[in-house]
Design an enzyme around this catalytic site. Sequence first.
Site, short mmCIF file in Angstrom:
data_model
loop_
_atom_site.label_atom_id
_atom_site.label_comp_id
_atom_site.label_asym_id
_atom_site.label_seq_id
_atom_site.Cartn_x
_atom_site.Cartn_y
_atom_site.Cartn_z
N GLY A 204 2.69 -11.58 -6.43
CA GLY A 204 2.63 -10.36 -5.63
C GLY A 204 3.48 -10.40 -4.38
N ARG B 284 -2.53 -8.35 -5.49
CA ARG B 284 -2.95 -8.94 -6.75
C ARG B 284 -2.55 -8.14 -7.99
NH1 ARG B 284 -7.31 -7.20 -9.17
NH2 ARG B 284 -8.30 -9.19 -9.65
N THR C 161 0.19 -6.61 -9.58
CA THR C 161 1.24 -7.01 -10.53
C THR C 161 0.86 -8.32 -11.19
OG1 THR C 161 2.91 -5.89 -9.23
CG2 THR C 161 3.68 -7.58 -10.77
N GLY D 265 4.62 -7.64 -0.69
CA GLY D 265 4.32 -6.41 0.04
C GLY D 265 3.50 -6.61 1.29
N GLU D 266 2.91 -7.78 1.43
CA GLU D 266 2.13 -8.02 2.64
C GLU D 266 2.82 -9.02 3.56
OE1 GLU D 266 -2.10 -7.97 2.42
OE2 GLU D 266 -2.09 -7.95 0.24
N ALA E 294 -4.80 -7.47 -1.67
CA ALA E 294 -4.47 -8.89 -1.70
C ALA E 294 -3.27 -9.17 -2.61
CB ALA E 294 -5.67 -9.74 -2.14
N GLN F 93 2.32 1.92 -3.72
CA GLN F 93 3.06 0.67 -3.96
C GLN F 93 3.86 0.70 -5.25
OE1 GLN F 93 0.18 1.35 -5.23
NE2 GLN F 93 -1.01 -0.41 -5.85
#
Lengths: 749, 154
Positions: free
Chosen positions: A701, A529, A531, A703-704, A527, A488
């Site tokens: 955050g 979390r 960053t 990315g999900e 999750a 990531q």
Amino acid sequence: MSTKVETATRAGTAVGLPLERVDAGEKLRGQARFTGDLDVGRMLHGKVMRSPLPHARIVSLDASRAERLAGVVCVLTGRDLLDLPSPLYGHALKDRPIVAIDRVRFAGEPVAVVAAEDEATAEAALALIDVEYEELPAAVTIEEALAPDAPLLHEGPQRAGLFHGLGELGEREGNVCYRYHIDRGEIEAAFAHADVVVEGEYTFPAVYQYALETHTVIAEHRPDEITVWASCQHPFLVRAELADLFGLPLHRVRLIVPYLGGGFGSKSYTKMEPITVAVARKAGRPVRIRNRVDEAMLTTRRHGLRCRMRTSATAEGRLLGREVELWLDTGAYADNGPRVTATGGDAAPGPYRWAAYRVDAACVYTNTSPSGSYRAFGATHVQWIGESQVDEVARRCGLDPLELRRQNLCVTGEELRAGGKPLDADLIGDVEKVAEAIGWGRPRQRWRGRGLSVGLLAAGAHPVSNATVRLESDGIAVVLVGTTEKGQGARTVMAQIAAEELGLPLERVRVQGADTRYTPYDRSTGASRSTTLAGLAVQRAARDVRDQLARIAGSDPDPDEYVALMRRHFGFAGGELIGVGEVRPRGTGSYAEGPVFWEVCVGAAEVEIDPETGVVTVLRTATVADVGRAINPKLVERQDEGATLQGIGNALFEEMLWIDGQLANGDLLEYRIPTLRDMPAEMTCIVVENGDGPGPYGAKGCGEGALAAIPAAIVNALADAGVPMTELPLTPERVWRRIRELEKEATGG
Amino acid sequence: MEIELIVNGRPVAARLEPQQLLLDFLRDDLGLTGTKRSCDVQVCGACTVLLDGLPVSSCCTLAVEAHGRDVLTIEGLAERDEFAAIERAFARHAAVQCGYCTPGLVLTIHALLAEGALATEDGIRRNLAGNLCRCTGYKAIVEAVRELAGTGNP
Ligand code: FES
Ligand code: FES
């Protein structure tokens, strides 16, 4: 020049810039080390013997022939666990033996492990282990597991694990190990007075995360010390579970995490570490276990889901009520099932201004491989269902789906869940952006459709992260942070934050991976979390160093002076300044008070359906990365693109299939993931920066969200093209059958 | 069995079992761990190396098949002048995430660029579909390849 001006010029040395990854060169040259690339010396190779049956009692197990094979050092079986305080582990529920004891609960469950001088010998020895099973009736599907006379997978009192994080877990009921319930407003009234009610039953499949690097662990066990090199996302949680299992204090368990070849949740919490430690303990030498892909598939996966949902609205398109029942198939052991269930429950209403909603979610044991985390869990499971009902309401009310969302979506500051974090994003702005990006208003063509979707994902997990920044006497800053680099870009982002705070160029900042002996605590890498929370800890640690420098200098110091200042401070060319940063919850950090932030899951898609074959082509997608502040906008976009392709795979063809309790497509010849050919011709990621995150510089955050948003947008696009679907994946056969069905209905046949 | 071959430009002689895979020979015997293992069944492309200049899956190639031939792994390519352009393009476009697919992908791209097989959008889609990447969503890779093929905006 005044110091103030210097500070101003310094701002922006790193944060907000699309800098190149700090690990790119190493990875491109093949020098980056993954766990499987390490040789720790005297290392044995472990191979796992797995149960051929979905549910059985182990009548006898004789490994003596295997143990006599030249090159075999030992064979681990359930009998070797009897001296442990308890051989059961699980961060949510302690329900899983390190290796089967007396009983197996899924086809593929580890029954024994051979440790040998080389992999081939270990593999050959597996055939020499004699096991006699007495087959038990199995419950392979959710329906079978919920049947009144279903065989029970687990008996006795339920034991909570160390990190379920969900308050009262409740008792097991039959094969249901956890229930999550939300009740808000007068649900009966919200349906009684409705003009429009949409209802349906839906299915979402089990999916394999497929990180290219499979789970790989090297473990060494000395009498009172365990060292583990592992491809794991959450080294500190694994450390705690190993310490608990093997009866050692935390500092006697050391986890070292090299680069990870992808994770996506598959390497979260504890996976192959306990079994590897147990066999190393018996062997008295370091042992490596590397899963093959077929073994990785049996180690963890995404939960399959059944859902019943109904949504009510007024004739003008005002959403009133939603009632949801969810059943998640967690396999033979809970793994992260309870949290996936709670997160799915939270995502189920969708971020709308409801008069009332009710959610009943159940996490169900079945005799299949265990399910854990996979990127955007919970939200991916349910967003497509809820959003397809929102679109159906729009169709029945004769409203544009975008307009209906504008009227009903919550706005910033509105409460989403009683006692929890209010909405911290501009969802209407976000959905308008993706709609525009795919040409929402343009005229439609036959067999083409466009879809939008909006959702939220409870993100951040438990907010505890520590970090240290050491400014060495040569002026290079070393960041110690427990975040796992799994692709990531965590090391790059952490370096950017430290560089920004210290006014240093990126080359003068180094970020180390986790080694729990030296790296400060970080709860986990997942999750979305890192960053937000670990990044905040790094920012605080770097600021601490800068404050120390300012005190030494008596003014805001120039980065070019750091070496000279330290030399003055220590009186020689040595010593170091150490900054510490801590992040902890404001309240108790409980799940109910959370989440740390709501991750935005907003996307849009345009698809084309071939009515002759049922093949769906995704023509264009758009997603929003609503990140508050992008520390590295390039990496943010790249995260969304990766999640988009995974979303396409989850929506269109990925599905683990069981036949008679056996995984029928258990390798990559049978289980297909997206290739370059599946990439949409147009894939847009819009980075939104409203500075509304709790992380450093207002970041939160990402990315999900795209992975939850894209399947939902695709399903809505299919419905827009006239083919509403209630079962994923949208395989050509399913779509083709649905088209024929609809044709029949249309002709009254 | 004994084999002789060229690995990354240097002659290598080795004794090995006839069933040993090229992938294991490179990683375990020669310590060239840049070559990655993932699927074991010639689907993912992570184990790709160049055999006489052509991409092969080393997980499904016997080491003895390389006897008398020329093997190039990522470690060898990284020493060559042509590597600099690939490295720049991949770094600039952030086409590397976890990096596990990267060595195989870079070797494939290197070989196909020389053949001109990546000059068109269709060529890229068709010829790189044998290299799986679960992280990037492929867009960054395509951008890097377009730049290298001289068909995209640098
Ligand atoms: S490991 Fe060789 S192609 Fe996948
Ligand atoms: S960068 Fe991770 S698989 Fe390609």
